[in-house]
Design a protein around this motif. Structure first.
Motif, PDB file in Angstrom:
ATOM      1  N   GLY A 265       0.772  -1.091  -0.008  1.00 31.81           N
ATOM      2  CA  GLY A 265      -0.163   0.026  -0.133  1.00 31.81           C
ATOM      3  C   GLY A 265       0.826   1.256  -0.022  1.00 31.81           C
ATOM      4  O   GLY A 265       2.089   1.325   0.058  1.00 31.81           O
ATOM      5  N   THR A 266       0.299   2.363  -0.007  1.00 32.50           N
ATOM      6  CA  THR A 266       0.901   3.632  -0.021  1.00 32.50           C
ATOM      7  C   THR A 266       0.491   4.586   1.127  1.00 32.50           C
ATOM      8  O   THR A 266       0.961   5.630   1.218  1.00 32.50           O
ATOM      9  CB  THR A 266       0.292   4.574  -1.621  1.00 32.50           C
ATOM     10  OG1 THR A 266      -0.895   4.608  -1.495  1.00 32.50           O
ATOM     11  CG2 THR A 266       0.933   3.518  -2.696  1.00 32.50           C
ATOM     12  N   ARG A 267      -0.360   4.008   1.857  1.00 31.31           N
ATOM     13  CA  ARG A 267      -0.638   4.907   3.113  1.00 31.31           C
ATOM     14  C   ARG A 267       0.205   4.821   4.178  1.00 31.31           C
ATOM     15  O   ARG A 267       0.862   3.844   4.477  1.00 31.31           O
ATOM     16  CB  ARG A 267      -1.931   4.423   3.792  1.00 31.31           C
ATOM     17  CG  ARG A 267      -3.285   4.322   2.845  1.00 31.31           C
ATOM     18  CD  ARG A 267      -4.126   5.480   2.784  1.00 31.31           C
ATOM     19  NE  ARG A 267      -4.422   6.231   4.163  1.00 31.31           N
ATOM     20  CZ  ARG A 267      -5.477   6.258   4.733  1.00 31.31           C
ATOM     21  NH1 ARG A 267      -6.387   5.480   4.215  1.00 31.31           N
ATOM     22  NH2 ARG A 267      -5.690   6.717   6.101  1.00 31.31           N
ATOM     23  N   LYS A 268       0.773   6.072   4.618  1.00 30.99           N
ATOM     24  CA  LYS A 268       1.621   6.263   5.494  1.00 30.99           C
ATOM     25  C   LYS A 268       1.162   6.939   6.887  1.00 30.99           C
ATOM     26  O   LYS A 268       0.351   7.881   6.622  1.00 30.99           O
ATOM     27  CB  LYS A 268       2.922   7.082   5.114  1.00 30.99           C
ATOM     28  CG  LYS A 268       3.501   6.437   3.898  1.00 30.99           C
ATOM     29  CD  LYS A 268       4.997   7.400   3.756  1.00 30.99           C
ATOM     30  CE  LYS A 268       4.536   7.963   2.066  1.00 30.99           C
ATOM     31  NZ  LYS A 268       5.606   8.649   1.818  1.00 30.99           N
ATOM     32  N   PRO A 269       1.416   6.516   7.953  1.00 27.96           N
ATOM     33  CA  PRO A 269       0.788   7.355   9.214  1.00 27.96           C
ATOM     34  C   PRO A 269       1.229   8.303   9.440  1.00 27.96           C
ATOM     35  O   PRO A 269       2.433   8.776   9.292  1.00 27.96           O
ATOM     36  CB  PRO A 269       0.955   6.157  10.376  1.00 27.96           C
ATOM     37  CG  PRO A 269       2.257   5.516   9.896  1.00 27.96           C
ATOM     38  CD  PRO A 269       2.244   5.451   8.414  1.00 27.96           C
ATOM     39  N   SER A 270       0.499   9.504   9.845  1.00 24.92           N
ATOM     40  CA  SER A 270       0.852  10.754  10.423  1.00 24.92           C
ATOM     41  C   SER A 270       1.660  10.504  11.749  1.00 24.92           C
ATOM     42  O   SER A 270       1.617   9.667  12.237  1.00 24.92           O
ATOM     43  CB  SER A 270      -0.174  11.570  10.571  1.00 24.92           C
ATOM     44  OG  SER A 270      -1.062  11.224  11.588  1.00 24.92           O
ATOM     45  N   PHE A 271       2.496  11.515  12.159  1.00 32.68           N
ATOM     46  CA  PHE A 271       3.050  11.224  13.457  1.00 32.68           C
ATOM     47  C   PHE A 271       2.251  11.026  14.403  1.00 32.68           C
ATOM     48  O   PHE A 271       2.299   9.981  15.243  1.00 32.68           O
ATOM     49  CB  PHE A 271       3.960  12.765  13.686  1.00 32.68           C
ATOM     50  CG  PHE A 271       4.660  12.537  15.087  1.00 32.68           C
ATOM     51  CD1 PHE A 271       5.786  11.742  15.077  1.00 32.68           C
ATOM     52  CD2 PHE A 271       4.399  13.179  16.136  1.00 32.68           C
ATOM     53  CE1 PHE A 271       6.377  11.512  16.269  1.00 32.68           C
ATOM     54  CE2 PHE A 271       4.970  12.980  17.425  1.00 32.68           C
ATOM     55  CZ  PHE A 271       5.951  12.397  17.356  1.00 32.68           C
ATOM     56  N   ASP A 272       1.027  11.777  14.389  1.00 32.09           N
ATOM     57  CA  ASP A 272       0.024  11.604  15.608  1.00 32.09           C
ATOM     58  C   ASP A 272      -0.537  10.242  15.544  1.00 32.09           C
ATOM     59  O   ASP A 272      -0.854   9.615  16.512  1.00 32.09           O
ATOM     60  CB  ASP A 272      -1.002  12.511  15.310  1.00 32.09           C
ATOM     61  CG  ASP A 272      -2.110  12.564  16.663  1.00 32.09           C
ATOM     62  OD1 ASP A 272      -1.731  12.402  17.685  1.00 32.09           O
ATOM     63  OD2 ASP A 272      -3.437  12.105  16.049  1.00 32.09           O
ATOM     64  N   ASN A 273      -0.721   9.602  14.447  1.00 27.84           N
ATOM     65  CA  ASN A 273      -1.390   8.350  14.300  1.00 27.84           C
ATOM     66  C   ASN A 273      -0.265   7.234  14.454  1.00 27.84           C
ATOM     67  O   ASN A 273      -0.601   6.218  15.011  1.00 27.84           O
ATOM     68  CB  ASN A 273      -1.870   8.122  12.722  1.00 27.84           C
ATOM     69  CG  ASN A 273      -3.103   8.817  12.426  1.00 27.84           C
ATOM     70  OD1 ASN A 273      -3.980   9.318  13.393  1.00 27.84           O
ATOM     71  ND2 ASN A 273      -3.331   8.997  11.296  1.00 27.84           N
ATOM     72  N   LEU A 274       1.081   7.475  14.166  1.00 24.12           N
ATOM     73  CA  LEU A 274       1.866   6.698  14.659  1.00 24.12           C
ATOM     74  C   LEU A 274       1.972   6.391  16.281  1.00 24.12           C
ATOM     75  O   LEU A 274       2.085   5.546  16.727  1.00 24.12           O
ATOM     76  CB  LEU A 274       3.300   7.081  14.063  1.00 24.12           C
ATOM     77  CG  LEU A 274       4.594   6.408  14.355  1.00 24.12           C
ATOM     78  CD1 LEU A 274       4.396   5.067  13.822  1.00 24.12           C
ATOM     79  CD2 LEU A 274       5.965   7.161  13.929  1.00 24.12           C
ATOM     80  N   ARG A 275       1.855   7.567  16.960  1.00 29.12           N
ATOM     81  CA  ARG A 275       1.875   7.850  18.356  1.00 29.12           C
ATOM     82  C   ARG A 275       0.817   7.012  18.845  1.00 29.12           C
ATOM     83  O   ARG A 275       0.872   6.397  19.990  1.00 29.12           O
ATOM     84  CB  ARG A 275       2.120   9.127  18.823  1.00 29.12           C
ATOM     85  CG  ARG A 275       3.440   9.825  18.654  1.00 29.12           C
ATOM     86  CD  ARG A 275       3.460  10.883  19.308  1.00 29.12           C
ATOM     87  NE  ARG A 275       2.442  11.219  20.602  1.00 29.12           N
ATOM     88  CZ  ARG A 275       1.918  12.328  20.742  1.00 29.12           C
ATOM     89  NH1 ARG A 275       2.009  13.355  19.867  1.00 29.12           N
ATOM     90  NH2 ARG A 275       1.105  12.428  21.871  1.00 29.12           N
TER      91      ARG A 275
END
Length: 116
Positions: free
Chosen positions: A47-57
């Motif tokens: 896939g091409t979706r990358k998490p934002s910093f907030d979503n990663l946290r």
């Protein structure tokens, strides 16, 4: 996030969810407040979706792992709660007092181990 980093992130996210925490994508979605489809997209190595910093946290906190582990920057998945009072207090101790505190914690752990 380069391609190999994205693939490693997808693998580690899925591994942490399934193996470490025994969660479904829906359960992780509920813990993070993210849609289950988003979790699915993040776990897709193609896939091409990358998490934002907030979503990663959010993901790291819900899975009780470090963001560095999810990103492949560390193989240690254990999260040290740097915002806890205990962690902050230990950081302010002298080396000698920190060694003493570590010894006391080991003694408490030994005391609480079941007897064979």
């Amino acid at each position: 996030m380069e391609e190999s980093g994205r693939i490693l992130f997808a693998k580690r996210l899925r591994d942490a969810r399934e193996r470490l925490r025994g969660l479904t994508q829906t359960q992780l979605a509920e813990k993070t407040g993210l849609p289950a489809t988003t979790i699915s997209h993040f776990e897709n190595p193609e896939g091409t979706r990358k998490p934002s910093f907030d979503n990663l946290r959010r993901l790291a906190n819900a899975l009780e792992v470090t963001t560095d582990y999810l990103l492949g920057l560390s193989d240690d998945f254990v999260s040290v709660a740097t915002d806890s009072a205990l962690y902050r207090d230990v950081q302010n101790l002298t080396d000698q007092d920190r060694d003493f505190a570590q010894m006391m914690i080991r003694k408490m752990l030994e005391k609480n181990q079941p007897k064979e």
